[in-house]
Write an enzyme that holds these catalytic residues in place. Structure first.
Site, PDB file in Angstrom:
ATOM      1  N   THR A  33       1.169  -1.339   0.302  1.00 57.09           N
ATOM      2  CA  THR A  33      -0.105   0.252   0.140  1.00 57.09           C
ATOM      3  C   THR A  33       0.568   1.045   0.235  1.00 57.09           C
ATOM      4  O   THR A  33       2.037   0.954   0.203  1.00 57.09           O
ATOM      5  CB  THR A  33      -1.031  -0.054   1.182  1.00 57.09           C
ATOM      6  OG1 THR A  33      -1.393  -1.331   1.146  1.00 57.09           O
ATOM      7  CG2 THR A  33      -1.596   1.048   1.580  1.00 57.09           C
ATOM      8  N   GLY A  34       0.472   2.393  -0.600  1.00 60.26           N
ATOM      9  CA  GLY A  34       1.093   3.659  -0.164  1.00 60.26           C
ATOM     10  C   GLY A  34       1.708   3.832  -1.968  1.00 60.26           C
ATOM     11  O   GLY A  34       0.848   3.402  -2.950  1.00 60.26           O
ATOM     12  N   GLY A 104       2.524   4.322   7.621  1.00 58.35           N
ATOM     13  CA  GLY A 104       2.909   5.725   6.752  1.00 58.35           C
ATOM     14  C   GLY A 104       1.613   6.365   6.781  1.00 58.35           C
ATOM     15  O   GLY A 104       0.413   6.507   7.070  1.00 58.35           O
ATOM     16  N   GLY A 105       0.667   4.721   5.598  1.00 57.23           N
ATOM     17  CA  GLY A 105      -0.185   4.889   4.820  1.00 57.23           C
ATOM     18  C   GLY A 105      -1.268   3.945   5.417  1.00 57.23           C
ATOM     19  O   GLY A 105      -2.450   3.700   5.194  1.00 57.23           O
ATOM     20  N   GLU A 111      -0.255  -5.204   6.321  1.00 53.44           N
ATOM     21  CA  GLU A 111       0.832  -5.416   5.205  1.00 53.44           C
ATOM     22  C   GLU A 111       1.563  -6.205   5.953  1.00 53.44           C
ATOM     23  O   GLU A 111       2.296  -7.295   5.337  1.00 53.44           O
ATOM     24  CB  GLU A 111       1.703  -3.964   5.704  1.00 53.44           C
ATOM     25  CG  GLU A 111       0.675  -2.715   4.618  1.00 53.44           C
ATOM     26  CD  GLU A 111       1.447  -1.228   4.690  1.00 53.44           C
ATOM     27  OE1 GLU A 111       1.167  -0.765   3.432  1.00 53.44           O
ATOM     28  OE2 GLU A 111       2.013  -1.388   5.782  1.00 53.44           O
TER      29      GLU A 111
HETATM   30  C1  5RP Z   1       1.485   2.517   4.066  1.00 55.52           C
HETATM   31  C2  5RP Z   1       2.866   2.320   4.057  1.00 55.52           C
HETATM   32  C3  5RP Z   1       3.984   2.616   3.206  1.00 55.52           C
HETATM   33  O1  5RP Z   1       4.248   1.104   2.659  1.00 55.52           O
HETATM   34  C4  5RP Z   1       4.686   3.673   3.886  1.00 55.52           C
HETATM   35  O2  5RP Z   1       3.942   4.603   3.630  1.00 55.52           O
HETATM   36  C5  5RP Z   1       5.066   4.178   2.220  1.00 55.52           C
HETATM   37  O3  5RP Z   1       4.742   4.962   1.528  1.00 55.52           O
HETATM   38  P1  5RP Z   1       4.627   5.317   0.087  1.00 55.52           P
HETATM   39  O4  5RP Z   1       5.523   4.514  -0.753  1.00 55.52           O
HETATM   40  O5  5RP Z   1       3.489   6.357  -0.925  1.00 55.52           O
HETATM   41  O6  5RP Z   1       5.650   6.644   0.557  1.00 55.52           O
HETATM   42  O7  5RP Z   1       3.401   1.190   4.435  1.00 55.52           O
HETATM   43  O8  5RP Z   1       1.233   1.888   5.213  1.00 55.52           O
END
Ligand code: 5RP
Length: 260
Positions: A33-34, A104-105, A111
């Protein structure tokens, strides 16, 4: 088309493209995700269209599932798939031992379940996520809504006794309301500054009542693919201890923009 992208997106696309090129016909895949994982989904969809690859995909969020379906990938649940060959996902930070901060997402729970139900996990990232010591990125912890403030107090008390710099845990918001994960939970973001002992921290956090899972991924990631805006990609493999450099030719990626 690719040249119109911001440098950070070219870096993410380079990593995603390199990982997608390693996917083999017939694989059962976990999709992260992200924003970096979204590039991966586009690259995979392009390979499925062009080469007729047969892939079975397990997304780690409703967002990724919607994108994968929209681009024509075959999406099933983890329970339907059973066990996966490979999961490819982004990360918020990774250290020299390939320990990760993720979430972060807001998708860390699915995940982590999907990554640990896979033979291999590969992280796709740009170079800004590489750190010598984890903790600058606020560490997400998923907690159930019931009594989340009590869980937060217990976490902050616990952090005071551990090898971290900060102890503040903030409830993640979505506008004026608490953020809700795909599993109906909340996220506490821990401002730790520096994580001296990730293993100890992870074990301790998961003992707190109300904590569902934390965003530290330890001994889960097998390889990191680090993309750069010029198409250069470094593949660091934890199992072989090797590092290899490759170059992505952006003109080969232009087809993915047909779908955007
Ligand atoms: C989502 C995550 C994402 O992998 C992480 O936040 C990185 O995001 P991005 O590819 O947008 O930088 O852990 O829960």
């Amino acid at each position: 088309m690719v040249q119109n992208l911001a440098p950070i997106d070219r870096a993410k696309l380079s990593a995603a493209r390199c990982a997608a090129d390693r996917v083999e016909d017939g694989m059962k895949l976990g999709l992260g995700t992200g924003s970096t994982a979204a590039w991966l989904v586009r690259c995979l969809a392009e390979r499925v269209r062009q080469e007729g690859l047969k892939l079975t995909c397990v997304p780690t969020s409703a967002r990724t599932a919607a994108l994968a379906r929209e681009l024509g990938l075959r999406v099933v649940t983890l329970d339907d798939a059973g066990w996966l060959d490979l999961t490819i996902d982004g990360a918020d930070e990774f250290d020299p031992d390939l320990v990760l901060i993720k979430g972060g997402g807001g998708a860390l729970l699915q995940e982590k379940i999907v990554a640990t139900a896979s033979d291999r996990m590969m992280v796709i990232t740009d170079a800004t996520k590489e750190v010598t010591t984890l903790g600058a990125f606020p560490m997400p912890v998923e907690v159930i809504p019931f009594g989340w403030q009590a869980s937060r107090m217990l976490i902050e008390e616990l952090l005071g006794a551990l090898d971290v710099m900060g102890t503040q845990a903030s409830l993640r918001m979505n506008g004026s309301r608490p953020f809700v994960t795909d599993e109906g939970n909340h996220i506490l973001d821990l401002a730790l500054g520096r994580i001296g002992n990730p293993r100890q921290l992870s074990l301790a956090l998961n003992q707190v009542p109300g904590v569902v899972e934390n965003g530290l991924f330890i001994d889960i990631c097998d390889a990191v693919v680090i993309g750069h805006p010029d198409g250069r990609v470094i593949v660091r493999d934890a199992i072989t201890g090797t590092e290899a450099e490759e170059r992505i030719r952006f003109e080969d990626s232009d087809n993915i923009f047909r779908e955007i």
